[in-house]
Design a protein around this motif. Sequence first.
Motif, PDB file in Angstrom:
ATOM      1  N   GLN A  24      -9.893   1.786 -21.239  1.00 26.47           N
ATOM      2  CA  GLN A  24     -10.449   1.914 -22.579  1.00 26.47           C
ATOM      3  C   GLN A  24     -11.960   2.133 -22.510  1.00 26.47           C
ATOM      4  O   GLN A  24     -12.656   1.539 -21.694  1.00 26.47           O
ATOM      5  CB  GLN A  24     -10.147   0.652 -23.389  1.00 26.47           C
ATOM      6  CG  GLN A  24     -10.592   0.727 -24.846  1.00 26.47           C
ATOM      7  CD  GLN A  24     -10.227  -0.538 -25.601  1.00 26.47           C
ATOM      8  OE1 GLN A  24      -9.488  -1.370 -25.102  1.00 26.47           O
ATOM      9  NE2 GLN A  24     -10.763  -0.685 -26.800  1.00 26.47           N
ATOM     10  N   ARG A  83     -12.550   7.054 -36.423  1.00 27.36           N
ATOM     11  CA  ARG A  83     -11.216   7.070 -35.815  1.00 27.36           C
ATOM     12  C   ARG A  83     -11.009   5.920 -34.839  1.00 27.36           C
ATOM     13  O   ARG A  83      -9.916   5.351 -34.755  1.00 27.36           O
ATOM     14  CB  ARG A  83     -10.982   8.399 -35.106  1.00 27.36           C
ATOM     15  CG  ARG A  83      -9.591   8.548 -34.506  1.00 27.36           C
ATOM     16  CD  ARG A  83      -9.359   9.938 -33.983  1.00 27.36           C
ATOM     17  NE  ARG A  83      -8.059  10.072 -33.359  1.00 27.36           N
ATOM     18  CZ  ARG A  83      -6.918  10.252 -33.999  1.00 27.36           C
ATOM     19  NH1 ARG A  83      -6.912  10.323 -35.319  1.00 27.36           N
ATOM     20  NH2 ARG A  83      -5.780  10.372 -33.353  1.00 27.36           N
ATOM     21  N   TYR A  84     -12.077   5.547 -34.113  1.00 27.12           N
ATOM     22  CA  TYR A  84     -11.922   4.536 -33.061  1.00 27.12           C
ATOM     23  C   TYR A  84     -12.827   3.310 -33.255  1.00 27.12           C
ATOM     24  O   TYR A  84     -12.406   2.192 -32.979  1.00 27.12           O
ATOM     25  CB  TYR A  84     -12.205   5.154 -31.688  1.00 27.12           C
ATOM     26  CG  TYR A  84     -11.253   6.261 -31.323  1.00 27.12           C
ATOM     27  CD1 TYR A  84      -9.951   5.980 -30.903  1.00 27.12           C
ATOM     28  CD2 TYR A  84     -11.641   7.600 -31.403  1.00 27.12           C
ATOM     29  CE1 TYR A  84      -9.074   7.000 -30.567  1.00 27.12           C
ATOM     30  CE2 TYR A  84     -10.765   8.629 -31.065  1.00 27.12           C
ATOM     31  CZ  TYR A  84      -9.490   8.317 -30.651  1.00 27.12           C
ATOM     32  OH  TYR A  84      -8.616   9.328 -30.327  1.00 27.12           O
ATOM     33  N   LYS A 127      -7.558   1.489 -32.745  1.00 23.97           N
ATOM     34  CA  LYS A 127      -7.092   2.541 -31.851  1.00 23.97           C
ATOM     35  C   LYS A 127      -7.974   2.597 -30.607  1.00 23.97           C
ATOM     36  O   LYS A 127      -9.184   2.407 -30.679  1.00 23.97           O
ATOM     37  CB  LYS A 127      -7.124   3.892 -32.566  1.00 23.97           C
ATOM     38  CG  LYS A 127      -6.123   4.005 -33.709  1.00 23.97           C
ATOM     39  CD  LYS A 127      -6.185   5.380 -34.341  1.00 23.97           C
ATOM     40  CE  LYS A 127      -5.170   5.518 -35.469  1.00 23.97           C
ATOM     41  NZ  LYS A 127      -5.240   6.855 -36.116  1.00 23.97           N
ATOM     42  N   HIS A 128      -7.348   2.850 -29.462  1.00 25.89           N
ATOM     43  CA  HIS A 128      -8.066   2.877 -28.195  1.00 25.89           C
ATOM     44  C   HIS A 128      -8.453   4.310 -27.826  1.00 25.89           C
ATOM     45  O   HIS A 128      -7.663   5.240 -27.960  1.00 25.89           O
ATOM     46  CB  HIS A 128      -7.212   2.278 -27.081  1.00 25.89           C
ATOM     47  CG  HIS A 128      -6.903   0.823 -27.285  1.00 25.89           C
ATOM     48  ND1 HIS A 128      -7.848  -0.073 -27.717  1.00 25.89           N
ATOM     49  CD2 HIS A 128      -5.750   0.110 -27.123  1.00 25.89           C
ATOM     50  CE1 HIS A 128      -7.301  -1.276 -27.807  1.00 25.89           C
ATOM     51  NE2 HIS A 128      -6.034  -1.192 -27.458  1.00 25.89           N
ATOM     52  N   LEU A 129      -9.689   4.461 -27.358  1.00 29.19           N
ATOM     53  CA  LEU A 129     -10.171   5.737 -26.849  1.00 29.19           C
ATOM     54  C   LEU A 129     -10.337   5.596 -25.344  1.00 29.19           C
ATOM     55  O   LEU A 129     -11.181   4.841 -24.875  1.00 29.19           O
ATOM     56  CB  LEU A 129     -11.511   6.102 -27.513  1.00 29.19           C
ATOM     57  CG  LEU A 129     -12.177   7.402 -27.032  1.00 29.19           C
ATOM     58  CD1 LEU A 129     -11.313   8.603 -27.407  1.00 29.19           C
ATOM     59  CD2 LEU A 129     -13.565   7.541 -27.634  1.00 29.19           C
TER      60      LEU A 129
END
Length: 287
Positions: free
Chosen positions: A6, A77-78, A83-85
Amino acid sequence: MDLDMQTPKYLLRKENITKLILLTAAFALVFINVFQPFNSRSWLTEMSDVKYFLLSSMLVIIGMAVVAISRVIMYKRYGKTKKHLTMINYLIWVTIEVFAMAFTFTGIEILFFSDARDIFELLKISLKNTSWVLLLPYAILWLYFSWDDKNERLKKVYEAGRSLINHEVYLPSMVNFYDKNGEVKFSVKAQDLVYVRGADNYFSVNYLDGKRLSQCMIRGSLSSLTNDLKEYGIIRCHRSYLINAQRIKLLEKKSDGFQVRLDTPQEVYIPISKTYVDDVTSYFTNK
């Protein structure tokens, strides 16, 4: 580097994204005026230094708008979600930013400055310059954000350690003990509570009264207290004992198991049974 790991949270923080955009813009402005990409100064000879600076500033604003839009999308978005980027996706994202800015500058070169050179040659030059403009400050800021994050963590560890030493842990002020009828039988300040010992149908609350260790006997079971006292930092260490974790002065291993010495005017040693060793040690490691 594990590309499937991550992306560090510090790269997605709002304040760090703002710093990245502003500092990259400053670097880009210096880069354009010092290195003069596309040999711009050679065919803008009639333009004064002031006008050239204003033109380069406008180009930087346009380029940074591309980065700003990209980073806002990344943050929404992250950064604001769970949520994982992954690292590989982050690197791909940066690559897309480089190409997006390169195409933008190539388009400006052709449309507004009527550069007659081949579009692929212009794009190649633009990719080279854009890579310098973005990747160098990105790399420097990544190192800085990493250092700043580690420094902040060390500060928190230091403050937590100092709080434990000075007994500055923030707990509810008063601990209430109820009898078998559910009525309050005894109350004591959380920091003065030392340990609770159970025996048959009674338990004794041992607490500090000034510099003297005193106790109060209450009819009830020790097991009924365990869950209720967790929020005060009172933990189970033995089938017959609950202890105030903030009062632990040292942990010792004996031939027959572990024991703790409590921080009291008179030396008090409490045994720790094998069943509760992990509970006691994990209390500190999870802080």
